[in-house]
Design an enzyme around this catalytic site. Structure first.
Site, PDB file in Angstrom:
ATOM      1  N   ARG A 188       3.031  -1.069  -5.734  1.00  0.00           N
ATOM      2  CA  ARG A 188       2.960  -0.059  -6.465  1.00  0.00           C
ATOM      3  C   ARG A 188       4.427   0.893  -6.227  1.00  0.00           C
ATOM      4  O   ARG A 188       4.911   1.203  -7.240  1.00  0.00           O
ATOM      5  CB  ARG A 188       1.967   0.815  -5.976  1.00  0.00           C
ATOM      6  CG  ARG A 188       1.706   2.236  -6.773  1.00  0.00           C
ATOM      7  CD  ARG A 188       0.820   3.155  -5.985  1.00  0.00           C
ATOM      8  NE  ARG A 188      -0.325   2.393  -5.895  1.00  0.00           N
ATOM      9  CZ  ARG A 188      -1.428   2.616  -6.722  1.00  0.00           C
ATOM     10  NH1 ARG A 188      -1.407   3.287  -7.757  1.00  0.00           N
ATOM     11  NH2 ARG A 188      -2.420   1.951  -6.405  1.00  0.00           N
ATOM     12  N   GLY A 221       0.768  -1.070  -0.109  1.00  0.00           N
ATOM     13  CA  GLY A 221      -0.013   0.291  -0.115  1.00  0.00           C
ATOM     14  C   GLY A 221       0.727   1.354  -0.002  1.00  0.00           C
ATOM     15  O   GLY A 221       0.247   2.292  -0.128  1.00  0.00           O
ATOM     16  N   ARG A 281      -6.237   3.288 -15.195  1.00  0.00           N
ATOM     17  CA  ARG A 281      -6.323   4.142 -13.985  1.00  0.00           C
ATOM     18  C   ARG A 281      -7.029   5.446 -14.015  1.00  0.00           C
ATOM     19  O   ARG A 281      -7.964   6.030 -13.119  1.00  0.00           O
ATOM     20  CB  ARG A 281      -4.880   4.288 -13.137  1.00  0.00           C
ATOM     21  CG  ARG A 281      -4.349   2.979 -12.889  1.00  0.00           C
ATOM     22  CD  ARG A 281      -3.001   3.151 -12.216  1.00  0.00           C
ATOM     23  NE  ARG A 281      -3.357   3.781 -10.673  1.00  0.00           N
ATOM     24  CZ  ARG A 281      -3.219   4.856 -10.528  1.00  0.00           C
ATOM     25  NH1 ARG A 281      -2.560   5.620 -11.117  1.00  0.00           N
ATOM     26  NH2 ARG A 281      -3.420   5.277  -9.263  1.00  0.00           N
ATOM     27  N   TYR A 311      -0.109  -1.278 -12.004  1.00  0.00           N
ATOM     28  CA  TYR A 311      -1.513  -1.330 -12.315  1.00  0.00           C
ATOM     29  C   TYR A 311      -1.923  -0.612 -13.702  1.00  0.00           C
ATOM     30  O   TYR A 311      -2.838   0.066 -14.090  1.00  0.00           O
ATOM     31  CB  TYR A 311      -2.442  -0.731 -11.030  1.00  0.00           C
ATOM     32  CG  TYR A 311      -2.286  -1.271  -9.740  1.00  0.00           C
ATOM     33  CD1 TYR A 311      -2.655  -2.467  -9.567  1.00  0.00           C
ATOM     34  CD2 TYR A 311      -1.509  -0.598  -8.980  1.00  0.00           C
ATOM     35  CE1 TYR A 311      -2.339  -2.951  -8.269  1.00  0.00           C
ATOM     36  CE2 TYR A 311      -1.255  -1.184  -7.614  1.00  0.00           C
ATOM     37  CZ  TYR A 311      -1.778  -2.590  -7.354  1.00  0.00           C
ATOM     38  OH  TYR A 311      -1.457  -3.188  -6.315  1.00  0.00           O
ATOM     39  N   CYS A 323     -14.298   4.440 -27.774  1.00  0.00           N
ATOM     40  CA  CYS A 323     -15.672   5.281 -27.844  1.00  0.00           C
ATOM     41  C   CYS A 323     -16.291   5.224 -26.308  1.00  0.00           C
ATOM     42  O   CYS A 323     -17.125   4.732 -26.086  1.00  0.00           O
ATOM     43  CB  CYS A 323     -16.396   4.504 -28.651  1.00  0.00           C
ATOM     44  SG  CYS A 323     -15.724   4.454 -30.458  1.00  0.00           S
ATOM     45  N   GLU A 324     -15.618   6.052 -25.536  1.00  0.00           N
ATOM     46  CA  GLU A 324     -16.190   6.369 -24.077  1.00  0.00           C
ATOM     47  C   GLU A 324     -15.830   7.859 -23.715  1.00  0.00           C
ATOM     48  O   GLU A 324     -14.603   8.164 -23.908  1.00  0.00           O
ATOM     49  CB  GLU A 324     -15.433   5.391 -23.166  1.00  0.00           C
ATOM     50  CG  GLU A 324     -15.718   4.103 -23.326  1.00  0.00           C
ATOM     51  CD  GLU A 324     -17.111   3.656 -22.766  1.00  0.00           C
ATOM     52  OE1 GLU A 324     -17.908   4.457 -22.063  1.00  0.00           O
ATOM     53  OE2 GLU A 324     -17.615   2.317 -23.168  1.00  0.00           O
ATOM     54  N   GLU A 365       4.073  -6.692   1.913  1.00  0.00           N
ATOM     55  CA  GLU A 365       3.427  -6.904   0.440  1.00  0.00           C
ATOM     56  C   GLU A 365       3.573  -5.897  -0.471  1.00  0.00           C
ATOM     57  O   GLU A 365       2.606  -5.427  -1.132  1.00  0.00           O
ATOM     58  CB  GLU A 365       2.196  -7.404   0.490  1.00  0.00           C
ATOM     59  CG  GLU A 365       2.016  -8.780   1.500  1.00  0.00           C
ATOM     60  CD  GLU A 365       0.660  -9.138   1.741  1.00  0.00           C
ATOM     61  OE1 GLU A 365      -0.420  -8.327   1.345  1.00  0.00           O
ATOM     62  OE2 GLU A 365       0.125 -10.283   2.202  1.00  0.00           O
TER      63      GLU A 365
HETATM   64  C1  LIG Z   1      -2.898  -5.281  -3.826  1.00  0.00           C
HETATM   65  C2  LIG Z   1      -2.385  -5.661  -2.695  1.00  0.00           C
HETATM   66  C3  LIG Z   1      -1.172  -5.442  -2.274  1.00  0.00           C
HETATM   67  C4  LIG Z   1      -0.256  -4.373  -2.975  1.00  0.00           C
HETATM   68  O1  LIG Z   1      -0.712  -3.091  -2.821  1.00  0.00           O
HETATM   69  P1  LIG Z   1       0.118  -1.747  -3.403  1.00  0.00           P
HETATM   70  O2  LIG Z   1      -0.714  -0.699  -3.003  1.00  0.00           O
HETATM   71  O3  LIG Z   1       0.413  -2.113  -4.729  1.00  0.00           O
HETATM   72  O4  LIG Z   1       1.326  -1.981  -2.626  1.00  0.00           O
HETATM   73  C5  LIG Z   1      -0.573  -6.070  -1.241  1.00  0.00           C
HETATM   74  N1  LIG Z   1      -1.344  -6.859  -0.618  1.00  0.00           N
HETATM   75  C6  LIG Z   1      -2.600  -7.115  -0.874  1.00  0.00           C
HETATM   76  C7  LIG Z   1      -3.598  -8.465  -0.250  1.00  0.00           C
HETATM   77  C8  LIG Z   1      -3.167  -6.678  -2.064  1.00  0.00           C
HETATM   78  O5  LIG Z   1      -4.539  -6.947  -2.359  1.00  0.00           O
END
Ligand SMILES: *Cc1c(COP(=O)(O)O)cnc(C)c1O
Length: 421
Positions: A282, A242, A318, A376, A348-349, A279
Site C-alpha cells: 500500500r 503494512g 474497499r 487494492y 445492485c447492492e 514487503e
Molecule cells: C498484503 C501483504 C503485504 C503488503 O501489505 P501492505 O499493507 O499493502 O503493505 C506484505 N506481506 C504479506 C505477507 C502480505 O500478505
C-alpha cells in the site's frame, strides 16, 4: 504523511503530473485507473534510500497493484517481490523480476504452485503451518531440490487497524502461533528437503504507528535467539509490509522513519548481521493512483442525495468491503453551493457506495477523482453485474502509457459455454 499527493490542481483542473485528468477521461473513457510513475518511483526511492548501506531489501507486495507496467517500474528500480499465488509469480517474472528476489507468501499454497516456484528458483517460501511444511518437503523431494523456507510467525500484537486487515493476532488465520514457532522450526529442521533461511511476520495493513512493528520485532528476535540455540541458523528477518498511507486525516510515519526504526532496533538488539526484508504494498502504490469516474445522475432524496457515478464496488471494493474512506474530488470544481451526496455506483447492492456524505457542487457529466486508489483498487476488482473491468494508464510527465486496455464484453464472455442443444 508518507508521500505528497502527486495529483494537483493547475488552473482549476486536477492534473496527474503534467496531464489534465479530464483529457484522460476523454481519451480512454471512465471508469479509469490513473497512476503517476513519478509517485511510484518516489515511494520506492524512500524505501531504497533508507535501506542504503544496510543489508536490507525491498520486496514489493504484488497483490496491492499487480499491473505488469507498475511491477516493471519497481523491477527496473531494483525491487524484489512478495507474491501470494502462482499467478502473481507469473506476473512478477513477466514484469522482469528475477526469481531469486521473490518471496512466496500465503496461507494456502497448492502443490502445483510450489512446484512452479521451486523450479523458477524463488528466494524463499514463507510457510504458515506444519502441513504446508510437509507438502513443500514432499514437492521438493519429488524435484530433487531443497526448498528455502522461512516460517511466518504470528507475534500476537495488535496493529490497531481495521479487523479485516489485521493479521498478526491469535484470532487470525495467518502464521504459526508464537508459542508453537520454536517447535515448528525444529520440525522443519528435520525435513530433508527443506533449507531454513529466515523468519517472517506480517502483522496487518494500513498501520499508522511504529510501535506495533517494534513490539512484533522484539518478539520475533527473541524467538530467533531460541531457534539459533537449537542449532538452526536464521539468515534473514522479514518484517512484512503494512505501513499505512494518508487517506483522510491519518498521520502514518514517513517510509524512511519506519525503515530506520526497524533497522536500528534490529542492530541494537545484536541482530545487525542478518539480512532484513521489507514487503511494502500500500505505501508504495496507494497514493500513486486515482480512480476517475463520471457522474451519470444526481438523485435527490428526502433523507439523502445521491450522486450516481459510472464506477462501482466492482471497480473499487474497499468502501463496500472495509467501509474504507477515499477522498473524492471534482476534477474541475464548480463555483457555487455544495450539496452533501452519497457517491454511489450502479451495481445492485446497497453496499455499492464509494463515499458517504461528501460536500460537492456537481452537475451530471462531471468527473470525479477517487483518491488513494492505487492499492487494492484494480487488483480487487471484479466483473460483478457483468461490468467489464476498467482500463489503467500510467502518466510519466506529459507522456501517457496505457498499462491495461479496458476489458471488452467479448473478453468477459469468452470462457463461457452454453449447454449443447
Ligand atoms: C498484503 C501483504 C503485504 C503488503 O501489505 P501492505 O499493507 O499493502 O503493505 C506484505 N506481506 C504479506 C505477507 C502480505 O500478505
Amino acid at each position: 504523511m508518507t508521500m505528497a499527493r502527486p495529483f494537483e490542481y493547475i488552473d482549476g483542473a486536477l492534473h496527474v503530473e503534467n496531464v489534465p485528468l479530464a483529457s484522460l477521461a476523454e481519451r480512454f473513457g471512465t471508469p479509469l485507473y490513473v497512476y503517476s510513475r513519478g509517485a511510484l518511483e518516489t515511494a520506492y526511492r524512500a524505501y531504497a534510500k533508507a535501506c542504503e548501506g544496510r543489508r536490507a531489501s525491498i520486496h514489493v507486495a504484488v497483490k496491492a497493484n499487480s499491473n505488469l507496467a507498475v511491477l516493471n517500474v519497481f523491477a527496473r528500480a531494483g525491487a524484489g517481490f512478495d507474491i501470494v499465488s502462482g499467478g502473481e509469480l507469473a506476473r512478477a517474472l513477466k514484469a522482469g523480476a528475477s526469481a531469486d528476489r521473490i518471496v512466496f507468501s500465503g496461507v494456502g499454497k497448492t502443490a502445483g504452485e510450489m512446484r512452479v516456484a521451486l523450479e523458477a528458483g524463488v528466494k524463499c517460501f514463507n510457510v504458515e503451518s506444519i502441513p504446508e511444511l510437509d507438502r513443500l518437503n514432499a514437492v521438493a523431494a519429488e524435484l530433487g531440490k531443497r526448498a528455502p523456507v522461512s516460517l511466518r510467525v504470528n507475534p500476537d500484537v495488535d496493529p490497531k487497524t481495521h479487523p479485516y486487515i489485521s493479521t498478526g493476532l491469535k484470532s487470525n488465520k495467518f502464521g504459526v502461533a508464537f508459542e508453537e514457532a520454536r517447535e515448528t522450526y525444529r520440525a522443519a529442521a528435520r525435513m530433508s528437503h527443506l533449507a531454513i533461511v529466515g523468519i517472517d511476520c506480517h502483522i496487518g495493513s494500513q498501520i499508522t504507528e511504529i510501535s506495533p512493528y517494534l513490539d512484533a520485532l522484539d518478539k520475533v528476535l527473541g524467538l530467533v535467539e531460541q531457534i539459533e540455540a537449537d542449532g538452526v541458523t536464521i539468515h534473514h528477518v522479514d518484517v512484512g509490509g503494512g505501513l499505512g498511507i494518508r487517506y483522510d486525516d491519518e498521520t502514518p510515519p514517513e517510509i524512511g522513519e519506519l525503515v530506520k526504526a526497524v533497522l536500528d532496533r534490529i542492530a541494537e538488539r545484536g541482530h545487525g548481521h542478518r539480512e532484513v526484508l521489507f514487503e511494502p504494498g500500500r505505501s508504495l502504490v496507494g497514493n500513486a493512483g486515482v480512480l476517475l469516474t463520471r457522474v451519470e445522475y444526481l438523485k435527490p432524496g428526502s433523507v439523502k442525495h445521491f450522486a450516481i457515478v459510472d464506477a462501482a464496488m466492482n471497480d473499487l471494493a474497499r468502501p463496500a468491503m472495509y467501509e474504507a474512506y477515499h477522498a473524492i474530488d471534482a476534477v474541475k470544481p464548480r463555483d457555487g453551493a455544495a450539496t452533501t451526496y452519497d457517491v454511489v455506483g450502479p451495481v445492485c447492492e446497497s453496499g455499492d457506495w464509494l463515499g458517504r456524505d461528501r460536500a460537492l457542487a456537481l452537475e451530471p457529466g462531471d468527473l470525479l477523482a477517487i483518491r488513494s486508489a492505487g492499492a487494492y483498487g484494480f487488483t480487487m476488482s471484479s466483473n460483478y453485474n457483468t461490468r467489464a473491468r476498467a482500463a489503467e494508464v500510467i502518466v510519466d510527465g506529459k507522456t501517457v502509457h496505457v498499462a491495461r486496455e479496458r476489458e471488452t464484453l467479448e473478453q468477459l464472455l469468452a470462457n463461457e459455454r452454453i449447454l449443447p442443444a
